[in-house]
Design a protein around this motif. Structure first.
Motif, PDB file in Angstrom:
ATOM      1  N   GLU A  33       0.859  -1.186   0.000  1.00 21.58           N
ATOM      2  CA  GLU A  33       0.000   0.000   0.000  1.00 21.58           C
ATOM      3  C   GLU A  33       0.897   1.239   0.000  1.00 21.58           C
ATOM      4  O   GLU A  33       1.572   1.505   0.997  1.00 21.58           O
ATOM      5  CB  GLU A  33      -0.888  -0.016   1.243  1.00 21.58           C
ATOM      6  N   PRO A  34       0.960   1.962  -1.102  1.00 19.97           N
ATOM      7  CA  PRO A  34       1.806   3.160  -1.145  1.00 19.97           C
ATOM      8  C   PRO A  34       1.374   4.181  -0.094  1.00 19.97           C
ATOM      9  O   PRO A  34       0.182   4.380   0.138  1.00 19.97           O
ATOM     10  CB  PRO A  34       1.574   3.714  -2.554  1.00 19.97           C
ATOM     11  N   LEU A  35       2.353   4.815   0.539  1.00 18.85           N
ATOM     12  CA  LEU A  35       2.073   5.905   1.478  1.00 18.85           C
ATOM     13  C   LEU A  35       2.492   7.240   0.880  1.00 18.85           C
ATOM     14  O   LEU A  35       1.726   8.182   0.861  1.00 18.85           O
ATOM     15  CB  LEU A  35       2.794   5.685   2.802  1.00 18.85           C
ATOM     16  N   ASP A  36       3.735   7.296   0.422  1.00 16.94           N
ATOM     17  CA  ASP A  36       4.259   8.506  -0.209  1.00 16.94           C
ATOM     18  C   ASP A  36       5.425   8.087  -1.101  1.00 16.94           C
ATOM     19  O   ASP A  36       5.592   6.901  -1.376  1.00 16.94           O
ATOM     20  CB  ASP A  36       4.672   9.555   0.842  1.00 16.94           C
ATOM     21  N   ASP A  37       6.255   9.045  -1.527  1.00 21.28           N
ATOM     22  CA  ASP A  37       7.362   8.733  -2.434  1.00 21.28           C
ATOM     23  C   ASP A  37       8.501   7.980  -1.761  1.00 21.28           C
ATOM     24  O   ASP A  37       9.419   7.516  -2.443  1.00 21.28           O
ATOM     25  CB  ASP A  37       7.921  10.014  -3.056  1.00 21.28           C
ATOM     26  N   HIS A  38       8.444   7.854  -0.438  1.00 22.82           N
ATOM     27  CA  HIS A  38       9.562   7.259   0.285  1.00 22.82           C
ATOM     28  C   HIS A  38       9.177   6.101   1.200  1.00 22.82           C
ATOM     29  O   HIS A  38      10.039   5.560   1.891  1.00 22.82           O
ATOM     30  CB  HIS A  38      10.265   8.333   1.125  1.00 22.82           C
ATOM     31  N   SER A  39       7.898   5.724   1.217  1.00 25.42           N
ATOM     32  CA  SER A  39       7.495   4.644   2.113  1.00 25.42           C
ATOM     33  C   SER A  39       6.190   4.005   1.642  1.00 25.42           C
ATOM     34  O   SER A  39       5.446   4.577   0.850  1.00 25.42           O
ATOM     35  CB  SER A  39       7.335   5.153   3.552  1.00 25.42           C
ATOM     36  N   CYS A  40       5.972   2.804   2.158  1.00 27.05           N
ATOM     37  CA  CYS A  40       4.743   2.074   1.840  1.00 27.05           C
ATOM     38  C   CYS A  40       4.463   1.102   2.978  1.00 27.05           C
ATOM     39  O   CYS A  40       5.324   0.838   3.821  1.00 27.05           O
ATOM     40  CB  CYS A  40       4.880   1.330   0.511  1.00 27.05           C
ATOM     41  N   LEU A  41       3.264   0.582   2.992  1.00 25.23           N
ATOM     42  CA  LEU A  41       2.897  -0.452   3.953  1.00 25.23           C
ATOM     43  C   LEU A  41       2.921  -1.790   3.246  1.00 25.23           C
ATOM     44  O   LEU A  41       2.568  -1.890   2.070  1.00 25.23           O
ATOM     45  CB  LEU A  41       1.491  -0.204   4.507  1.00 25.23           C
ATOM     46  N   LEU A  42       3.339  -2.808   3.975  1.00 24.70           N
ATOM     47  CA  LEU A  42       3.248  -4.186   3.506  1.00 24.70           C
ATOM     48  C   LEU A  42       2.374  -4.934   4.501  1.00 24.70           C
ATOM     49  O   LEU A  42       2.708  -5.010   5.685  1.00 24.70           O
ATOM     50  CB  LEU A  42       4.629  -4.837   3.409  1.00 24.70           C
ATOM     51  N   HIS A  43       1.246  -5.430   4.032  1.00 22.14           N
ATOM     52  CA  HIS A  43       0.318  -6.216   4.846  1.00 22.14           C
ATOM     53  C   HIS A  43       0.573  -7.673   4.484  1.00 22.14           C
ATOM     54  O   HIS A  43       0.516  -8.044   3.304  1.00 22.14           O
ATOM     55  CB  HIS A  43      -1.135  -5.870   4.512  1.00 22.14           C
ATOM     56  N   LEU A  44       0.853  -8.501   5.487  1.00 27.08           N
ATOM     57  CA  LEU A  44       1.130  -9.889   5.184  1.00 27.08           C
ATOM     58  C   LEU A  44       0.718 -10.795   6.332  1.00 27.08           C
ATOM     59  O   LEU A  44       0.418 -10.338   7.434  1.00 27.08           O
ATOM     60  CB  LEU A  44       2.602 -10.088   4.827  1.00 27.08           C
ATOM     61  N   GLY A  45       0.673 -12.073   6.036  1.00 33.50           N
ATOM     62  CA  GLY A  45       0.291 -13.054   7.036  1.00 33.50           C
ATOM     63  C   GLY A  45       1.047 -14.348   6.817  1.00 33.50           C
ATOM     64  O   GLY A  45       1.575 -14.602   5.730  1.00 33.50           O
ATOM     65  N   ALA A  46       1.120 -15.154   7.876  1.00 34.49           N
ATOM     66  CA  ALA A  46       1.838 -16.425   7.808  1.00 34.49           C
ATOM     67  C   ALA A  46       1.315 -17.357   8.896  1.00 34.49           C
ATOM     68  O   ALA A  46       0.547 -16.958   9.770  1.00 34.49           O
ATOM     69  CB  ALA A  46       3.342 -16.203   7.972  1.00 34.49           C
ATOM     70  N   ASP A  47       1.783 -18.587   8.836  1.00 33.27           N
ATOM     71  CA  ASP A  47       1.383 -19.585   9.826  1.00 33.27           C
ATOM     72  C   ASP A  47       2.025 -19.363  11.187  1.00 33.27           C
ATOM     73  O   ASP A  47       1.506 -19.814  12.204  1.00 33.27           O
ATOM     74  CB  ASP A  47       1.732 -20.992   9.341  1.00 33.27           C
ATOM     75  N   ASN A  48       3.191 -18.691  11.211  1.00 36.78           N
ATOM     76  CA  ASN A  48       3.886 -18.483  12.480  1.00 36.78           C
ATOM     77  C   ASN A  48       4.744 -17.220  12.397  1.00 36.78           C
ATOM     78  O   ASN A  48       5.045 -16.725  11.303  1.00 36.78           O
ATOM     79  CB  ASN A  48       4.720 -19.718  12.850  1.00 36.78           C
ATOM     80  N   PRO A  49       5.137 -16.681  13.539  1.00 35.80           N
ATOM     81  CA  PRO A  49       5.920 -15.443  13.570  1.00 35.80           C
ATOM     82  C   PRO A  49       7.282 -15.578  12.896  1.00 35.80           C
ATOM     83  O   PRO A  49       7.776 -14.626  12.289  1.00 35.80           O
ATOM     84  CB  PRO A  49       6.075 -15.143  15.063  1.00 35.80           C
ATOM     85  N   ARG A  50       7.907 -16.748  12.988  1.00 33.60           N
ATOM     86  CA  ARG A  50       9.205 -16.969  12.355  1.00 33.60           C
ATOM     87  C   ARG A  50       9.114 -16.758  10.845  1.00 33.60           C
ATOM     88  O   ARG A  50       9.967 -16.123  10.233  1.00 33.60           O
ATOM     89  CB  ARG A  50       9.724 -18.368  12.684  1.00 33.60           C
ATOM     90  N   ASP A  51       8.043 -17.285  10.230  1.00 30.90           N
ATOM     91  CA  ASP A  51       7.854 -17.103   8.792  1.00 30.90           C
ATOM     92  C   ASP A  51       7.591 -15.638   8.446  1.00 30.90           C
ATOM     93  O   ASP A  51       8.075 -15.138   7.433  1.00 30.90           O
ATOM     94  CB  ASP A  51       6.718 -17.975   8.273  1.00 30.90           C
ATOM     95  N   LEU A  52       6.840 -14.951   9.280  1.00 23.08           N
ATOM     96  CA  LEU A  52       6.627 -13.514   9.064  1.00 23.08           C
ATOM     97  C   LEU A  52       7.959 -12.770   9.070  1.00 23.08           C
ATOM     98  O   LEU A  52       8.214 -11.923   8.198  1.00 23.08           O
ATOM     99  CB  LEU A  52       5.725 -12.920  10.145  1.00 23.08           C
TER     100      LEU A  52
END
Length: 90
Positions: A33-52
């Motif tokens: 998800e773009p925020l501005d010219d220098h940053s963005c959000l990444l939304h993600l999910g996984a089965d466990n925190p290690r994989d995240l």
């Protein structure tokens, strides 16, 4: 991919533009998800925190945890310790 389908979900702020990191986020990994010219959000999910932790660091960008379970911070710390230990042993 819907991060909502995973038991562990996180949103991180990547400190690069969405265009700059788009080729480092493979299909199905998460949603940028773009925020501005220098940053963005990444939304993600996984089965466990290690994989995240692995998925986030595989993007090879500086980041901040925006919304994340406490277990993710611990998984990132464990990964950092492994990396630092490997460097000390060389």
């Amino acid at each position: 991919m819907s991060a909502q389908a995973w038991p562990f979900r996180a949103t991180v702020t990547l400190h690069e533009s969405a265009a700059a990191v788009a080729d480092r986020v493979w299909p199905g990994m998460g949603v940028l998800e773009p925020l501005d010219d220098h940053s963005c959000l990444l939304h993600l999910g996984a089965d466990n925190p290690r994989d995240l932790a692995w998925m986030i660091t595989s993007v090879d960008a500086d980041f901040s945890l925006t919304e994340a379970p406490p277990e993710l911070a611990e998984a990132l710390r464990a990964q950092a310790v492994r990396c630092l230990t490997a460097v000390r042993e060389t």
